[in-house]
Write a protein that holds these residues in place. Structure first.
Motif, PDB file in Angstrom:
ATOM      1  N   ASN A  63     -15.583  33.094  12.381  1.00 31.82           N
ATOM      2  CA  ASN A  63     -15.473  33.985  11.222  1.00 31.82           C
ATOM      3  C   ASN A  63     -16.716  34.004  10.361  1.00 31.82           C
ATOM      4  N   GLY A  64     -17.336  32.836  10.226  1.00 30.89           N
ATOM      5  CA  GLY A  64     -18.538  32.764   9.396  1.00 30.89           C
ATOM      6  C   GLY A  64     -19.649  33.632   9.952  1.00 30.89           C
ATOM      7  N   VAL A  65     -19.786  33.594  11.274  1.00 30.30           N
ATOM      8  CA  VAL A  65     -20.818  34.397  11.927  1.00 30.30           C
ATOM      9  C   VAL A  65     -20.479  35.874  11.778  1.00 30.30           C
ATOM     10  N   LEU A  66     -19.182  36.183  11.913  1.00 31.05           N
ATOM     11  CA  LEU A  66     -18.745  37.574  11.765  1.00 31.05           C
ATOM     12  C   LEU A  66     -19.077  38.099  10.387  1.00 31.05           C
ATOM     13  N   LYS A  67     -18.735  37.304   9.361  1.00 35.46           N
ATOM     14  CA  LYS A  67     -18.982  37.758   7.985  1.00 35.46           C
ATOM     15  C   LYS A  67     -20.462  37.981   7.750  1.00 35.46           C
ATOM     16  N   LYS A  68     -21.260  37.077   8.280  1.00 31.10           N
ATOM     17  CA  LYS A  68     -22.716  37.204   8.117  1.00 31.10           C
ATOM     18  C   LYS A  68     -23.180  38.488   8.809  1.00 31.10           C
ATOM     19  N   GLY A  69     -22.622  38.706  10.005  1.00 32.02           N
ATOM     20  CA  GLY A  69     -22.964  39.921  10.749  1.00 32.02           C
ATOM     21  C   GLY A  69     -22.594  41.183   9.987  1.00 32.02           C
ATOM     22  N   ILE A  70     -21.388  41.157   9.396  1.00 38.41           N
ATOM     23  CA  ILE A  70     -20.936  42.318   8.621  1.00 38.41           C
ATOM     24  C   ILE A  70     -21.879  42.562   7.448  1.00 38.41           C
ATOM     25  N   ALA A  71     -22.186  41.482   6.715  1.00 37.39           N
ATOM     26  CA  ALA A  71     -23.060  41.612   5.545  1.00 37.39           C
ATOM     27  C   ALA A  71     -24.409  42.181   5.956  1.00 37.39           C
ATOM     28  N   GLU A  72     -24.966  41.633   7.036  1.00 38.35           N
ATOM     29  CA  GLU A  72     -26.287  42.083   7.471  1.00 38.35           C
ATOM     30  C   GLU A  72     -26.251  43.516   7.991  1.00 38.35           C
ATOM     31  N   PHE A  73     -25.191  43.854   8.715  1.00 39.39           N
ATOM     32  CA  PHE A  73     -25.052  45.226   9.224  1.00 39.39           C
ATOM     33  C   PHE A  73     -25.080  46.225   8.074  1.00 39.39           C
ATOM     34  N   TYR A  74     -24.318  45.924   7.015  1.00 39.42           N
ATOM     35  CA  TYR A  74     -24.264  46.866   5.895  1.00 39.42           C
ATOM     36  C   TYR A  74     -25.476  46.782   4.993  1.00 39.42           C
ATOM     37  N   ASP A  75     -26.061  45.568   4.870  1.00 36.11           N
ATOM     38  CA  ASP A  75     -27.334  45.453   4.153  1.00 36.11           C
ATOM     39  C   ASP A  75     -28.346  46.396   4.789  1.00 36.11           C
ATOM     40  N   GLU A  76     -28.331  46.425   6.118  1.00 39.64           N
ATOM     41  CA  GLU A  76     -29.336  47.171   6.858  1.00 39.64           C
ATOM     42  C   GLU A  76     -29.056  48.663   6.879  1.00 39.64           C
ATOM     43  N   SER A  77     -27.777  49.039   7.006  1.00 36.61           N
ATOM     44  CA  SER A  77     -27.486  50.444   7.312  1.00 36.61           C
ATOM     45  C   SER A  77     -26.965  51.289   6.155  1.00 36.61           C
ATOM     46  N   SER A  78     -26.626  50.678   5.028  1.00 36.29           N
ATOM     47  CA  SER A  78     -26.016  51.467   3.947  1.00 36.29           C
ATOM     48  C   SER A  78     -26.934  52.547   3.407  1.00 36.29           C
ATOM     49  N   ALA A  79     -28.222  52.215   3.275  1.00 35.40           N
ATOM     50  CA  ALA A  79     -29.151  53.191   2.686  1.00 35.40           C
ATOM     51  C   ALA A  79     -29.274  54.427   3.566  1.00 35.40           C
ATOM     52  N   ILE A  80     -29.386  54.223   4.874  1.00 38.89           N
ATOM     53  CA  ILE A  80     -29.537  55.385   5.751  1.00 38.89           C
ATOM     54  C   ILE A  80     -28.255  56.227   5.735  1.00 38.89           C
ATOM     55  N   TRP A  81     -27.102  55.552   5.692  1.00 39.00           N
ATOM     56  CA  TRP A  81     -25.849  56.323   5.596  1.00 39.00           C
ATOM     57  C   TRP A  81     -25.839  57.169   4.330  1.00 39.00           C
ATOM     58  N   GLU A  82     -26.156  56.514   3.206  1.00 34.68           N
ATOM     59  CA  GLU A  82     -26.097  57.211   1.923  1.00 34.68           C
ATOM     60  C   GLU A  82     -27.067  58.390   1.909  1.00 34.68           C
ATOM     61  N   ASP A  83     -28.241  58.182   2.493  1.00 40.21           N
ATOM     62  CA  ASP A  83     -29.262  59.217   2.513  1.00 40.21           C
ATOM     63  C   ASP A  83     -28.772  60.493   3.192  1.00 40.21           C
ATOM     64  N   ILE A  84     -28.010  60.336   4.260  1.00 42.98           N
ATOM     65  CA  ILE A  84     -27.567  61.509   5.011  1.00 42.98           C
ATOM     66  C   ILE A  84     -26.165  61.957   4.609  1.00 42.98           C
ATOM     67  N   TRP A  85     -25.285  60.987   4.321  1.00 41.79           N
ATOM     68  CA  TRP A  85     -23.888  61.333   4.107  1.00 41.79           C
ATOM     69  C   TRP A  85     -23.411  61.184   2.669  1.00 41.79           C
ATOM     70  N   GLY A  86     -24.198  60.511   1.837  1.00 41.65           N
ATOM     71  CA  GLY A  86     -23.726  60.342   0.464  1.00 41.65           C
ATOM     72  C   GLY A  86     -23.017  59.018   0.265  1.00 41.65           C
ATOM     73  N   ASP A  87     -22.331  58.895  -0.878  1.00 42.46           N
ATOM     74  CA  ASP A  87     -21.864  57.565  -1.253  1.00 42.46           C
ATOM     75  C   ASP A  87     -20.458  57.214  -0.785  1.00 42.46           C
ATOM     76  N   HIS A  88     -19.816  58.091  -0.009  1.00 49.57           N
ATOM     77  CA  HIS A  88     -18.509  57.731   0.550  1.00 49.57           C
ATOM     78  C   HIS A  88     -18.704  57.298   1.998  1.00 49.57           C
ATOM     79  N   MET A  89     -18.358  56.045   2.283  1.00 53.37           N
ATOM     80  CA  MET A  89     -18.565  55.546   3.646  1.00 53.37           C
ATOM     81  C   MET A  89     -17.231  55.548   4.387  1.00 53.37           C
TER      82      MET A  89
END
Lengths: 352, 122
Positions: A63-89
């Motif tokens: 679980n710890g690795v999963l949570k870290k993975g989730i955090a890093e995935f969204y740390d990395e990808s949220s900006a690009i999502w917001e840029d194209i799709w806006g603030d609703h994910m």
């Protein structure tokens, strides 16, 4: 190997998608290359991703690795999502068999929120019965929190594993003059940092699929709900099992596992599983529905946006995790088509 | 982090009976003025745990709140403006929120508390 197979399927599916629908421009006004990328370009990206994947195999049974993975995935990808799709994910809600253009998607995402409130029988016409304290569990960059806070004049507090998301969510709240009503922190949905019974609306919009312990997730939602509060869960599930089934079929398990690896998801459960968990906690008015027909245009639209010039250049700048996630998108379409993946809403009320 | 938020947070470490309120260790407090909305304040007054709020406010360097309150005070502009200031205009930018039972520190960086528990605390 799995990733190469995935990307080959992905490429074939995307090619079909492009041929069968008109190629739509990305939402922002940028110089646009009107032809799709060459097949060799796409394969280069996927082979690169596979090489890196083999060097760093991802383990998601901890679980710890999963949570870290989730955090890093969204740390990395949220900006690009917001840029194209806006603030609703989250997915948009579309009338069945509609053709939509990219500019309809934000309206569809708002519609998803409104439909969820309606389904949960929130008394929208009576201001006195509106929620006053809302928690947004797995809040992303806070789109739902800000929308709900504005709609109901309520305070909203959002939690996410991603520090980048929390930062961005707070910044957007400040920019929209909502910072006194809405705030975001880094916290774990499985151990919510709130005393019992705090909130009259407990909101989880497309975050349940990340929770490795569904029972704990649901029990935390119930714990922080005040007496009489409404709990709304919108999430990805697999199909309900038949009465004689102990588990999904092997091909179904394999299919979901590919998606799990790309999106940092633990094992899936069914809508019926959620209903059982809510029942076990003596929650009332439990309702659930399969909204898969209403989200059908979403993944093709996301893929199209990823393949736009802006989408591709953003992906290449973003990072490996985002790219892997993007490559797995056709798997979602396939999963829906084969009635394996369900887009579910489950709502209930905490007894008074 | 504003005190409105602090008033909603608690320590959820396994075994902790009383995780609220979290003590504040303030390293950097910033004041950001914001327009006052009396209706909002009156609504929030019902929800705020007052004793915890006064104590937290003191930790942030503001000691002008009365120890005991009643809803009659909401008629006073003076009270409303102090309430508003402490609730919404004081920001903990750097520091920590401390579990009252275990002393465990939850760091606050750039105004955002990190309430994630370690593996042995769940």
């Amino acid at each position: 190997m799995a990733l190469l197979a995935t990307s080959t399927i992905a490429f074939k599916t995307i090619n079909t998608q492009i041929r069968s629908r008109s190629f739509l421009p990305a939402q922002r006004h940028l110089p646009l290359s009107s032809s799709p990328p060459s097949s060799s370009f796409f394969r280069t990206v996927s082979v690169k991703a596979m090489e890196l994947e083999q060097k760093n195999p991802m383990v998601i049974d901890e679980n710890g690795v999963l949570k870290k993975g989730i955090a890093e995935f969204y740390d990395e990808s949220s900006a690009i999502w917001e840029d194209i799709w806006g603030d609703h994910m989250h997915h948009g809600f579309y009338p069945p068999d509609s053709t939509v253009s990219l500019s309809d998607h934000r309206a569809a995402q708002i519609r998803m929120i409104e439909q969820a409130l309606r389904f949960a029988s929130i008394p929208l016409g009576d201001e006195r019965k509106w929620p006053k304290k809302i928690v947004d569990v797995g809040c992303g960059i806070g789109g739902s929190s800000r929308y709900l806070s504005e709609k109901f004049g309520a305070t909203a507090i959002g939690i996410t594993l991603s520090p980048v998301q929390a930062q961005r969510a707070n910044a957007l709240a400040a920019a929209q003059d909502l910072a006194n009503k809405v705030s975001f922190q880094v916290a774990d949905a499985l151990d919510q940092p709130f005393p019992d019974g705090q909130f009259d609306l407990v909101w989880s919009m497309e975050s349940g699929e990340h929770m490795p312990d569904k029972a704990k997730f649901v029990s935390e939602l119930a714990r922080v709900a005040a007496p009489g509060a409404t709990i709304i869960i919108v999430t990805w599930c697999h199909r309900d099992l038949g009465p004689d089934e102990e588990s999904l079929k092997p091909w179904e398990e394999k299919h979901l596992k590919k998606i799990c690896d790309a999106f940092y998801l633990p094992a899936w459960c069914s809508t019926a599983d959620y209903v059982r968990l809510l029942e076990s906690l003596s929650l009332q008015d439990i309702k659930s529905e399969d909204w898969s027909p209403y989200v059908a245009p979403f993944w093709p639209a996301v893929i199209r946006s990823a393949l736009s010039w802006k989408g591709l250049t953003s992906l290449l700048r973003s990072g490996l995790k985002t790219i892997k996630g993007a490559l797995a998108m056709p798997l979602m379409i396939e999963g829906f088509k084969k009635d394996l993946i369900k887009f579910a809403i489950i709502t209930c009320r905490k007894p008074e | 982090m504003r005190l409105l938020t602090h008033n909603m947070l608690s320590s959820n470490i396994k075994g902790v009976e009383k995780g609220f309120p979290l003590r504040i260790e303030a390293e950097k407090v910033v004041e950001k003025p914001v327009e006052m909305n009396a209706d909002f304040l009156r609504k929030m007054f019902e929800k705020v745990e007052w004793k915890a709020f006064v104590e937290a406010s003191r930790s942030m360097g503001y000691a002008q709140l009365p120890e005991e309150v009643d809803s009659g005070m909401l008629e006073s502009d003076e009270f409303l403006s102090r309430f508003h200031h402490a609730l919404l205009e004081l920001h903990l930018e750097e520091g920590a929120l401390v579990c009252p039972e275990t002393g465990r520190r939850f760091p606050v960086n750039k105004g955002i508390p990190n309430m994630l528990l370690h593996e042995d605390e769940v």
